[in-house]
Design a protein around this motif. Structure first.
Motif, PDB file in Angstrom:
ATOM      1  N   GLU A   1       0.870   9.166  -6.471  1.00  0.00           N
ATOM      2  CA  GLU A   1       1.178  10.602  -6.446  1.00  0.00           C
ATOM      3  C   GLU A   1       2.032  10.975  -7.658  1.00  0.00           C
ATOM      4  O   GLU A   1       1.874  12.053  -8.240  1.00  0.00           O
ATOM      5  CB  GLU A   1       1.915  10.952  -5.150  1.00  0.00           C
ATOM      6  CG  GLU A   1       1.132  10.709  -3.872  1.00  0.00           C
ATOM      7  CD  GLU A   1      -0.036  11.660  -3.686  1.00  0.00           C
ATOM      8  OE1 GLU A   1      -0.134  12.659  -4.444  1.00  0.00           O
ATOM      9  OE2 GLU A   1      -0.862  11.406  -2.784  1.00  0.00           O
ATOM     10  N   VAL A   2       2.925  10.065  -8.058  1.00  0.00           N
ATOM     11  CA  VAL A   2       3.795  10.320  -9.208  1.00  0.00           C
ATOM     12  C   VAL A   2       3.001  10.300 -10.510  1.00  0.00           C
ATOM     13  O   VAL A   2       3.179  11.163 -11.381  1.00  0.00           O
ATOM     14  CB  VAL A   2       4.936   9.273  -9.264  1.00  0.00           C
ATOM     15  CG1 VAL A   2       5.767   9.454 -10.535  1.00  0.00           C
ATOM     16  CG2 VAL A   2       5.822   9.369  -8.033  1.00  0.00           C
ATOM     17  N   ILE A   3       2.098   9.329 -10.640  1.00  0.00           N
ATOM     18  CA  ILE A   3       1.370   9.169 -11.908  1.00  0.00           C
ATOM     19  C   ILE A   3       0.425  10.331 -12.171  1.00  0.00           C
ATOM     20  O   ILE A   3       0.058  10.598 -13.317  1.00  0.00           O
ATOM     21  CB  ILE A   3       0.614   7.820 -11.934  1.00  0.00           C
ATOM     22  CG1 ILE A   3       0.300   7.430 -13.390  1.00  0.00           C
ATOM     23  CG2 ILE A   3      -0.666   7.884 -11.108  1.00  0.00           C
ATOM     24  CD1 ILE A   3      -0.300   6.029 -13.513  1.00  0.00           C
TER      25      ILE A   3
ATOM     26  N   GLY B   1       3.060  11.848 -17.897  1.00  0.00           N
ATOM     27  CA  GLY B   1       2.439  11.939 -19.214  1.00  0.00           C
ATOM     28  C   GLY B   1       2.981  10.888 -20.157  1.00  0.00           C
ATOM     29  O   GLY B   1       3.996  10.233 -19.888  1.00  0.00           O
ATOM     30  N   ASP B   2       2.255  10.692 -21.264  1.00  0.00           N
ATOM     31  CA  ASP B   2       2.683   9.805 -22.345  1.00  0.00           C
ATOM     32  C   ASP B   2       3.007   8.389 -21.845  1.00  0.00           C
ATOM     33  O   ASP B   2       2.274   7.823 -21.057  1.00  0.00           O
ATOM     34  CB  ASP B   2       3.864  10.425 -23.096  1.00  0.00           C
ATOM     35  CG  ASP B   2       3.506  11.794 -23.686  1.00  0.00           C
ATOM     36  OD1 ASP B   2       2.320  11.967 -24.047  1.00  0.00           O
ATOM     37  OD2 ASP B   2       4.379  12.653 -23.767  1.00  0.00           O
ATOM     38  N   VAL B   3       4.130   7.825 -22.301  1.00  0.00           N
ATOM     39  CA  VAL B   3       4.466   6.434 -21.997  1.00  0.00           C
ATOM     40  C   VAL B   3       4.655   6.219 -20.493  1.00  0.00           C
ATOM     41  O   VAL B   3       4.368   5.124 -19.976  1.00  0.00           O
ATOM     42  CB  VAL B   3       5.753   6.022 -22.750  1.00  0.00           C
ATOM     43  CG1 VAL B   3       6.161   4.610 -22.383  1.00  0.00           C
ATOM     44  CG2 VAL B   3       5.531   6.128 -24.263  1.00  0.00           C
ATOM     45  N   LYS B   4       5.094   7.241 -19.774  1.00  0.00           N
ATOM     46  CA  LYS B   4       5.331   7.108 -18.334  1.00  0.00           C
ATOM     47  C   LYS B   4       4.060   6.702 -17.606  1.00  0.00           C
ATOM     48  O   LYS B   4       4.102   5.917 -16.649  1.00  0.00           O
ATOM     49  CB  LYS B   4       5.861   8.435 -17.778  1.00  0.00           C
ATOM     50  CG  LYS B   4       6.331   8.365 -16.335  1.00  0.00           C
ATOM     51  CD  LYS B   4       7.568   7.511 -16.179  1.00  0.00           C
ATOM     52  CE  LYS B   4       8.115   7.569 -14.770  1.00  0.00           C
ATOM     53  NZ  LYS B   4       9.279   6.677 -14.574  1.00  0.00           N
TER      54      LYS B   4
ATOM     55  N   ARG C   1       0.835  -1.206   0.000  1.00  0.00           N
ATOM     56  CA  ARG C   1       0.000   0.000   0.000  1.00  0.00           C
ATOM     57  C   ARG C   1       0.868   1.253   0.000  1.00  0.00           C
ATOM     58  O   ARG C   1       0.588   2.221  -0.717  1.00  0.00           O
ATOM     59  CB  ARG C   1      -0.922  -0.002   1.218  1.00  0.00           C
ATOM     60  CG  ARG C   1      -1.895   1.185   1.241  1.00  0.00           C
ATOM     61  CD  ARG C   1      -2.410   1.456   2.630  1.00  0.00           C
ATOM     62  NE  ARG C   1      -1.355   1.913   3.508  1.00  0.00           N
ATOM     63  CZ  ARG C   1      -0.917   3.185   3.560  1.00  0.00           C
ATOM     64  NH1 ARG C   1      -1.456   4.102   2.767  1.00  0.00           N
ATOM     65  NH2 ARG C   1       0.050   3.524   4.375  1.00  0.00           N
ATOM     66  N   GLN C   2       1.921   1.253   0.786  1.00  0.00           N
ATOM     67  CA  GLN C   2       2.812   2.411   0.851  1.00  0.00           C
ATOM     68  C   GLN C   2       3.494   2.660  -0.499  1.00  0.00           C
ATOM     69  O   GLN C   2       3.593   3.804  -0.964  1.00  0.00           O
ATOM     70  CB  GLN C   2       3.858   2.189   1.945  1.00  0.00           C
ATOM     71  CG  GLN C   2       3.261   2.089   3.348  1.00  0.00           C
ATOM     72  CD  GLN C   2       4.288   1.681   4.398  1.00  0.00           C
ATOM     73  OE1 GLN C   2       5.464   1.509   4.098  1.00  0.00           O
ATOM     74  NE2 GLN C   2       3.838   1.534   5.636  1.00  0.00           N
ATOM     75  N   GLU C   3       3.946   1.587  -1.143  1.00  0.00           N
ATOM     76  CA  GLU C   3       4.626   1.728  -2.439  1.00  0.00           C
ATOM     77  C   GLU C   3       3.662   2.231  -3.510  1.00  0.00           C
ATOM     78  O   GLU C   3       3.998   3.121  -4.301  1.00  0.00           O
ATOM     79  CB  GLU C   3       5.225   0.388  -2.854  1.00  0.00           C
ATOM     80  CG  GLU C   3       6.373  -0.080  -1.962  1.00  0.00           C
ATOM     81  CD  GLU C   3       6.860  -1.468  -2.318  1.00  0.00           C
ATOM     82  OE1 GLU C   3       6.136  -2.202  -3.016  1.00  0.00           O
ATOM     83  OE2 GLU C   3       7.981  -1.827  -1.904  1.00  0.00           O
ATOM     84  N   ILE C   4       2.458   1.655  -3.540  1.00  0.00           N
ATOM     85  CA  ILE C   4       1.472   2.068  -4.546  1.00  0.00           C
ATOM     86  C   ILE C   4       1.027   3.501  -4.308  1.00  0.00           C
ATOM     87  O   ILE C   4       0.852   4.281  -5.255  1.00  0.00           O
ATOM     88  CB  ILE C   4       0.258   1.121  -4.530  1.00  0.00           C
ATOM     89  CG1 ILE C   4       0.674  -0.320  -4.845  1.00  0.00           C
ATOM     90  CG2 ILE C   4      -0.803   1.592  -5.535  1.00  0.00           C
ATOM     91  CD1 ILE C   4       1.303  -0.518  -6.194  1.00  0.00           C
TER      92      ILE C   4
END
Length: 294
Positions: free
Chosen positions: A139-141, A145-148, A131-134
């Motif tokens: 927050e990053v996602i 953008g794009d492929v990331k 849960r902590q990792e996800i």
């Protein structure tokens, strides 16, 4: 009233949706959609219903839902009272299982992810280190953008697929028998119960709410939820009791009457029947760290 078909906007030039929600309270209608859903409750508390599962939720609640699985997050009562500074925050990702294109998930390297998506038909709660990792990746996602975006989503699904900190929520019998297209009054019943569970509730009152005779109501509710209305009401009351025990601000006797029970012995008996322990044992187990708070 049927569970609402919620249309998810993927946004311009994107194959799936990533949304940050900051609202006074959470959407409180029984609904479904063809997209899968990965939701993080960053801030907020209330009751979560997924299929025939009913559980309290709090900060950090992380859930993966399969397509067309009816669900509802309902904020606690204080969120609807306009309390200054009180609000919910959530991040939700919606994607169709086949948005990657035909055949992608059949790749041998994606066997675990494919199996995860199949299990998500019952709803999955993710806890612990996963849960902590996800949560960090969500927050990053939000800003990717794009492929990331695609690589981050695939990474998150792989982490969940490999995790041992996942719990299936709804029973498979419910997910196989439930037809979301059926006209349904479950949303009104759920909301009425969550609003009035601290009071005395009679079958006549709930049946009148959805214009069904008391005799037909019992059969109707069980055919839609695979449990009796009294079982559901008990789960709501005991779930709230667990939450109050964890907060540790009221005595067990106060919690008993606050949750709609008439006497302490009945409360203790019903609590033990549902949780496998007495309220005192539950509190001690939580304080010892054996019941997860996330």
């Amino acid at each position: 009233m049927k569970p609402i078909l919620r249309k998810v906007d993927t946004g311009y030039n994107y194959s799936f949706s990533i949304r940050e929600d900051i609202y006074p309270y959470l959407y409180n209608r029984w609904h479904y959609h063809p997209e899968m859903e990965l939701t993080l409750i960053r801030k907020g508390s209330g009751t979560r219903l997924v299929g025939d599962s009913m559980e309290p939720f709090a900060d950090g609640d992380l859930i993966l839902l399969g397509p067309n699985l009816p669900h509802m997050w309902r904020s606690d009562a204080q969120y609807f009272q306009g309390t200054p500074g009180l609000h919910i925050e959530a991040i939700a990702i919606h994607f169709k299982p086949d948005f990657w294109g035909n055949g992608f998930l059949q790749l041998p390297e994606l066997k675990r992810v494919r199996e995860l998506l199949e299990k998500s038909a019952q709803g999955i709660r993710i806890t612990g280190r996963t849960r902590q990792e996800i949560s960090t990746l969500m927050e990053v996602i939000l800003k990717a953008g794009d492929v990331k975006r695609i690589s981050l989503l695939l990474n998150m699904l792989e982490l969940i697929a490999q995790s041992k900190s996942c719990t299936l929520l709804s029973h498979i019998g419910f997910t196989r028998s439930y037809n979301p297209e059926n006209t349904d009054n479950i949303s009104a019943i759920y909301n009425y119960t969550l609003d009035h569970f601290q009071q005395k509730i009679g079958i006549r009152d709930v049946a009148a709410l959805v214009n069904i005779s008391p005799h037909s109501f019992c059969r109707y509710f069980k055919s839609r939820t695979l449990k009796t209305y009294w079982q559901f009401l008990l789960e709501v009351r005991i779930g709230h009791a667990c939450k109050l025990l964890i907060e540790n601000k009221l005595s067990i006797s106060q919690i008993c009457y606050t949750c709609g029970f008439n006497n302490l012995s009945n409360f203790n008996r019903q609590f033990r029947m549902l949780t496998g322990m007495t309220p005192t044992q539950y509190l001690k187990t939580y304080m010892a760290g054996l019941i997860p708070s996330e």
